[in-house]
Design an enzyme around this catalytic site. Structure first.
Site, PDB file in Angstrom:
ATOM      1  N   LYS A 211       0.860  -1.185   0.000  1.00 27.36           N
ATOM      2  CA  LYS A 211       0.000   0.000   0.000  1.00 27.36           C
ATOM      3  C   LYS A 211       0.894   1.232   0.000  1.00 27.36           C
ATOM      4  O   LYS A 211       1.559   1.532   0.991  1.00 27.36           O
ATOM      5  CB  LYS A 211      -0.909   0.054   1.229  1.00 27.36           C
ATOM      6  CG  LYS A 211      -1.971   1.137   1.068  1.00 27.36           C
ATOM      7  CD  LYS A 211      -2.463   1.685   2.389  1.00 27.36           C
ATOM      8  CE  LYS A 211      -1.983   3.042   2.765  1.00 27.36           C
ATOM      9  NZ  LYS A 211      -1.843   4.124   1.854  1.00 27.36           N
TER      10      LYS A 211
ATOM     11  N   GLU B 170      11.236  15.096  15.618  1.00 26.16           N
ATOM     12  CA  GLU B 170      11.731  15.225  14.252  1.00 26.16           C
ATOM     13  C   GLU B 170      10.949  16.351  13.562  1.00 26.16           C
ATOM     14  O   GLU B 170       9.717  16.345  13.584  1.00 26.16           O
ATOM     15  CB  GLU B 170      11.408  13.879  13.605  1.00 26.16           C
ATOM     16  CG  GLU B 170      12.030  13.577  12.322  1.00 26.16           C
ATOM     17  CD  GLU B 170      11.634  12.157  11.864  1.00 26.16           C
ATOM     18  OE1 GLU B 170      10.554  11.653  12.230  1.00 26.16           O
ATOM     19  OE2 GLU B 170      12.420  11.580  11.119  1.00 26.16           O
TER      20      GLU B 170
END
Ligand code: SIN
Length: 481
Positions: free
Chosen positions: A180, A386
């Site tokens: 996917k 992050e």
């Protein structure tokens, strides 16, 4: 869209060798992040189509695993040749849906293909073992067998390479795969499938299902026919998928978030360090898991390094990735832009100074100006999370002990970098950093021949290299009386 081969632009899923719609005929729209123009639609599939693809992969594996290693290797090599032939079209598609500069998109296609070429070679070297027996009249052997059907979920930041890094070792050893791709970047994945079909890879061996991530993810992780699950993406989603895989005890590979330290010691070659930082920090507009996220500079060289960095960042060209001279594209979506904006605002509110950039960029709705922040401290959001954007935050440090503690003060452990010319220091620091990858006087470390993966919450397993193939085999012990 001006592709030399328009047949590479597919708006259907590829399941069991057929190009299909979602069962309920629903689709979702894919936009260009540069100007939000419409690129096309792909099927909005869910659990039912994922199940069909898994069953197709299960059936196809029965004959795929029976081929010789050389036959599977030849299929992979043929696919790689077609990817080389259509490199420019694949790069254009990638820039359109992902936004990265065309020069980076071309490099990514080469990087993606390097995994197919590498594992086409490794396919022929999946050796077993003969173990010296501890009893007379017994022979002990180890066989390596393909684990079975693999399901994988791949991210938008590297729409081709994160697919090939998983499917090439899987196919090489005799597994089949259902992938996917990210909702933002399905067209690169579907173009790879079109070329896999052209290469003659048998129906059901390589399948792409686009659509609803949670429904497809639930089927991938719960379906007992899937024996191996591989995911590249955020740590938060990775933890959830790992929990879901527990119900059928699948073998799991996870490549999750990073929070890379980039350390510049006072004995470093500063020009080399700036070049390395520019390559690491601004690759894909700061949207990689291994981008430098926290830049630690020793106090004696802090000001000189900052000045050199400002002059390099000033030169970056920002705009439409299809323009050959552009080096920085847009961020992928509004959520990414909001995160970057919040990180900068939080740093400034807590005492950082923006010495360059610090605001959105006029090139378009999803652009942020490459930014340099100084006077950073460890209480700021950027120190913990992050950023995934073009922000270079500079922290000052005094001693080796201090910078090692700051670097390791995170749950992430993917990539890290440092610059020094002292061989004793190089060994001390390389051993002390709690990271799966360490760049020493080097800002670009990714290659198909070396193991990619992280410590701590950055993941499980390694991709690429001779280690990467191990994640797709089961070890079977034979005791022959
Ligand atoms: C990533 O950011 O997830 C992958 C980067 C790479 O392979 O170089």
């Amino acid at each position: 869209m001006t592709l030399q081969n328009p047949l590479l632009f597919k708006q259907h899923c590829y399941i069991d060798g057929k190009w299909v719609n979602a069962l309920n005929q629903k689709t979702h729209l894919v936009n260009n992040p540069y100007d939000q123009s419409e690129l096309g639609h792909v099927p909005m599939c869910g659990a039912a189509e994922a199940k069909q693809a898994i069953e197709a992969a299960f059936n196809a594996q029965k004959s795929w695993k029976m081929l010789t290693a050389l036959q599977r290797s030849t299929y992979l090599r043929c696919w790689a040749d077609l990817i080389d032939k259509h490199k420019e079209d694949l790069a254009i598609l990638m820039t359109l849906e992902q936004g990265k500069p065309i020069t980076e998109a071309r490099s990514e296609i080469e990087y993606a293909n390097s995994f197919i070429k590498w594992f086409a070679e490794e396919a022929r070297r999946v050796y077993g073992d003969v173990i010296p027996s501890n009893k007379p009249k017994q022979h002990l052997l180890v066989l390596k067998q393909p684990i079975g059907v693999v399901a994988a979920i791949t991210p938008w930041n590297f729409p081709a390479a994160m697919i090939t890094r998983k499917c090439a070792p899987a196919l090489a050893v005799g597994c089949t795969i259902v992938i996917k791709p990210a909702e933002e970047t399905p067209f690169s994945a579907l173009a790879l499938a079109a070329l896999a079909e052209q290469a003659g890879i048998p129906a059901g061996v390589f399948n792409i299902v686009t659509g609803n991530p949670s429904d497809i993810g639930a089927e991938f992780t719960h379906n007992p026919l899937v024996r191996k699950f591989s995911f590249t993406g955020s740590t938060q989603v990775g933890k959830l998928l790992m929990q879901q895989c527990a119900s059928t005890v699948k073998k799991v590979s996870l490549e999750l978030g990073g929070n890379a330290p980039f350390i510049v010691f006072d004995d470093a070659d500063l020009d080399l360090a700036v070049t390395g930082l520019m390559a690491s920090k601004f690759r894909n507009t700061g949207q990689t898991c291994i981008c430098a996220n926290r830049i630690f500079v020793q106090e004696a060289v802090y000001d000189a390094f900052t000045q050199k960095l400002v002059s390099a960042v000033k030169k970056l060209r920002i705009g439409n990735g299809l323009d050959e001279s552009v080096q920085q594209g847009p961020l992928i979506n509004e959520a990414a832009l909001e995160k970057v904006t919040n990180h900068v605002a939080d740093a400034i509110a807590n005492g950082a100074a923006s010495v360059f950039g610090g605001k959105r960029h006029e090139a378009g709705k999803l652009f942020f100006t490459p930014t340099i922040l100084t006077d950073m401290n460890m209480s700021m959001l950027i120190a913990r999370e992050e950023t995934f954007g073009p922000i270079a935050p500079l922290f000052r440090f005094k001693t080796e002990e201090e910078v090692i503690a700051m670097s390791n003060e995170t749950n992430a452990g993917l990539a890290s970098y440092f610059y020094s010319q002292d061989i004793h220091r190089i060994w001390r620091i390389a051993e002390a950093l709690q990271y799966g990858m360490v760049g020493v006087n080097e800002g670009i470390i990714s290659t198909e021949v070396a193991p990619f993966g992280g410590y701590k919450e950055s993941g499980i397993g390694r991709e690429g290299s001779r280690y990467g193939i191990e994640d797709y085999v089961e070890i079977k012990y034979l005791c022959m009386g």
